[in-house]
Write a protein that holds these residues in place. Structure first.
Motif, short mmCIF file in Angstrom:
data_model
loop_
_atom_site.label_atom_id
_atom_site.label_comp_id
_atom_site.label_asym_id
_atom_site.label_seq_id
_atom_site.Cartn_x
_atom_site.Cartn_y
_atom_site.Cartn_z
N UNK A 91 27.64 44.25 38.81
CA UNK A 91 27.98 42.95 38.25
C UNK A 91 28.95 43.00 37.08
N UNK A 92 28.78 43.98 36.20
CA UNK A 92 29.67 44.09 35.05
C UNK A 92 31.09 44.46 35.48
N UNK A 93 31.20 45.29 36.51
CA UNK A 93 32.51 45.70 37.00
C UNK A 93 33.18 44.56 37.75
N UNK A 94 32.47 44.03 38.72
CA UNK A 94 33.04 42.96 39.54
C UNK A 94 33.27 41.70 38.72
N UNK A 95 32.37 41.45 37.76
CA UNK A 95 32.54 40.26 36.93
C UNK A 95 33.86 40.30 36.17
N UNK A 96 34.22 41.47 35.63
CA UNK A 96 35.48 41.61 34.90
C UNK A 96 36.68 41.36 35.82
N UNK A 97 36.65 42.02 37.00
CA UNK A 97 37.78 41.92 37.91
C UNK A 97 37.92 40.52 38.49
N UNK A 98 36.80 39.93 38.91
CA UNK A 98 36.87 38.60 39.52
C UNK A 98 37.19 37.51 38.49
N UNK A 99 36.74 37.70 37.25
CA UNK A 99 37.12 36.75 36.19
C UNK A 99 38.62 36.81 35.95
N UNK A 155 36.50 54.97 44.15
CA UNK A 155 36.71 56.02 43.14
C UNK A 155 36.32 55.48 41.77
N UNK A 156 35.01 55.38 41.49
CA UNK A 156 34.55 54.74 40.24
C UNK A 156 34.89 55.56 38.99
N UNK A 157 35.46 54.89 37.99
CA UNK A 157 35.76 55.49 36.69
C UNK A 157 35.61 54.42 35.61
N UNK A 158 35.59 54.86 34.34
CA UNK A 158 35.56 53.93 33.21
C UNK A 158 34.25 53.18 33.06
N UNK A 159 33.12 53.84 33.30
CA UNK A 159 31.82 53.17 33.26
C UNK A 159 30.74 54.15 32.79
N UNK A 176 40.58 49.61 31.12
CA UNK A 176 41.81 50.05 31.78
C UNK A 176 41.58 51.26 32.65
N UNK A 177 40.61 52.10 32.32
CA UNK A 177 40.25 53.19 33.22
C UNK A 177 39.64 52.64 34.50
N UNK A 178 38.86 51.55 34.37
CA UNK A 178 38.31 50.90 35.55
C UNK A 178 39.42 50.29 36.40
N UNK A 179 40.39 49.62 35.73
CA UNK A 179 41.50 48.99 36.45
C UNK A 179 42.35 50.04 37.16
N UNK A 180 42.76 51.08 36.41
CA UNK A 180 43.62 52.11 36.99
C UNK A 180 42.78 53.30 37.45
#
Length: 463
Positions: A91-99, A155-159, A176-180
């Motif tokens: 939820x924390x990952x997808x919430x950031x990207x979908x927001x 490829x999960x990163x930044x978490x 940004x590690x999550x994004x890239x």
């Protein structure tokens, strides 16, 4: 009759809903780029013909956009109903990207779409063209954030992980590690190029049909040239993006790459199959192959060893190996076919013989299906090849399910979704056919302007 498990039914339901939804965003992304080119040509030349075809395709873009939004909403609810554990975990990952997708992409695209549709003769040409560019850019940004969210699963990163067992959840520590993450750029470029192919081939398909029927011929030829200019560049670029995507898979998901090529030996020289069949029980792949081809593409040497499926414990590797193999090879085969078709069309256009080739126009009228099939099977290969993980090496698909949903409930909703989506597809095809049958509204003297402009340019071209 034995009822399939909740996991199987939930996977089928999500695959069905996302596959149906995925028909429309690639079309709108590719068509958005074509609209920018069409309206740019109108501003450059002042020819009414380019204004006619721009207005015509804006109407089709709006139809595709509307159906795409309607079908996309369903998937967000499925995260909560069928995949509650998964939703809690990511939820924390997808919430950031979908927001970010909602704020920076969807809102921009929706706002400027109003100007695009209703701004003719209400705003000046420059403002309208800017709106067209923003709609096209918004559709690309929307895809960007969705692909980032999906790529993080690969490829999960930044978490970091907080909590334990069923209460565990991934929390962003470096946005940004999550994004890239290692796969996001390569996967995004591959998806966008595939979308450009889908939209441009739709334009060429409709144009080819008009040419075959001898309707709106000058307008159709102009449409076709715009679509072809996008398609030939995109088809060639897809070779590069496809290779880059396969390279990240070889590095971060070796079991997926092994499934794509039916390679079982733990560490051995790997062949590249042009066509074949995988027997997972016997761990054998038969077909036409290039010896050492996968080794060369992966490591630059025909003798380099490549990690095979047997290097991964059976419980952690894809089960449907032949399915992954076939969908991957269908995607590649279609990609090569699109390159051949577009290069042939460019050659014939240069020889001024393209629009006289009736057989080729028939092929292009039906070729609209090819990028769609390639996009679908490419997604199947990527997602099924990731199994049994929904978040690679972190969360298994079997553990991501909602704990209170029963198989009967999922089956009932799957049947309802199927009926509703059949109706939506029928409505879309009906409305699209009506717009195609009607054709562009032709401005007075548009074709004469077009002929005069290009004849004059040819006469005054330096020898």
């Amino acid at each position: 009759m034995i009822m399939p498990s909740v996991e199987i039914l939930s996977r089928i339901q999500f695959a069905f809903t996302i596959a149906f939804h995925y028909i429309y965003p690639p079309l709108s992304i590719g068509l958005g780029l074509c609209l920018v080119i069409m309206e740019g040509l109108y501003l450059k030349t002042g020819l009414s013909l380019y204004k006619d075809i721009t207005r015509y395709w804006i109407k089709i873009f709006a139809l595709i956009f509307g159906i795409g939004v309607a079908t996309g909403i369903v998937m967000e609810f499925e995260f909560g109903t069928n995949w509650a554990t998964y939703s809690h975990y990511v939820g924390d990952i997808f919430g950031s990207a979908l927001a970010a997708e909602g704020i920076f992409a969807f809102a921009m695209e929706s706002a400027f779409l109003g100007v695009l549709l209703f701004g003719w003769n209400r705003v000046n040409k420059g403002v309208h063209f800017f709106s067209t560019c923003m709609v096209a850019l918004g559709s690309i940004f929307s895809a960007l954030w969705i692909v980032i969210a999906n790529s993080w699963q690969q490829t999960p990163t930044g978490f970091r992980i907080e909590g334990h067992d069923m209460q565990a959840r991934a929390v962003v520590t470096d946005f940004w590690a999550m994004v890239f993450n290692p796969s996001s750029v390569d996967r995004f470029s591959h998806v966008i190029i595939g979308s450009f192919l889908a939209g441009s081939f739709l334009v060429m398909s409709v144009a080819a049909w008009y040419i075959l029927k001898q309707r709106f011929v000058k307008h159709a030829q102009a449409m076709f040239k715009v679509g072809l200019s996008v398609a030939v560049i995109a088809a060639l670029l897809q070779l590069f993006t496809g290779h880059r995507s396969a390279h990240y898979v070889s590095k971060y998901q070796p079991a997926k790459l092994a499934a794509m090529e039916g390679h079982y030996d733990s560490l051995a020289v790997a062949d590249m199959y042009l066509i074949g069949w995988v027997d997972n029980k016997k761990q054998q792949t038969t077909g036409i192959k290039i010896p050492g081809g996968l080794s060369f593409l992966t490591h630059g040497s025909f003798n380099a060893p490549v990690e095979g499926l047997n290097a991964t414990p059976e419980k952690d590797r894809p089960g449907a190996v032949n399915f992954v193999f076939q969908t991957y090879h269908i995607m590649i085969s279609i990609g090569m076919l699109l390159i051949g078709l577009t290069l042939l069309a460019v050659f014939l256009l240069w020889r001024k013989k393209l629009f006289n080739q009736r057989w080729l126009m028939i092929i292009f009228a039906w070729a609209v299906l090819l990028p769609q099939i390639a996009n679908q099977v490419g997604w199947y290969a990527a997602e099924v090849g990731r199994q049994p993980w929904v978040v690679y090496k972190l969360l298994r698909t079997s553990d991501a399910l909602s704990k209170k949903v029963t198989a009967d409930q999922v089956m009932f909703s799957l049947i309802l979704f199927t009926l509703v989506y059949i109706l939506l597809l029928a409505l879309f095809l009906y409305l699209l056919n009506r717009k195609i049958q009607h054709g562009p509204d032709i401005s007075e003297l548009a074709e004469d302007e077009y002929d005069g402009y290009y004849n004059n340019n040819i006469e005054h071209r330096p020898s």
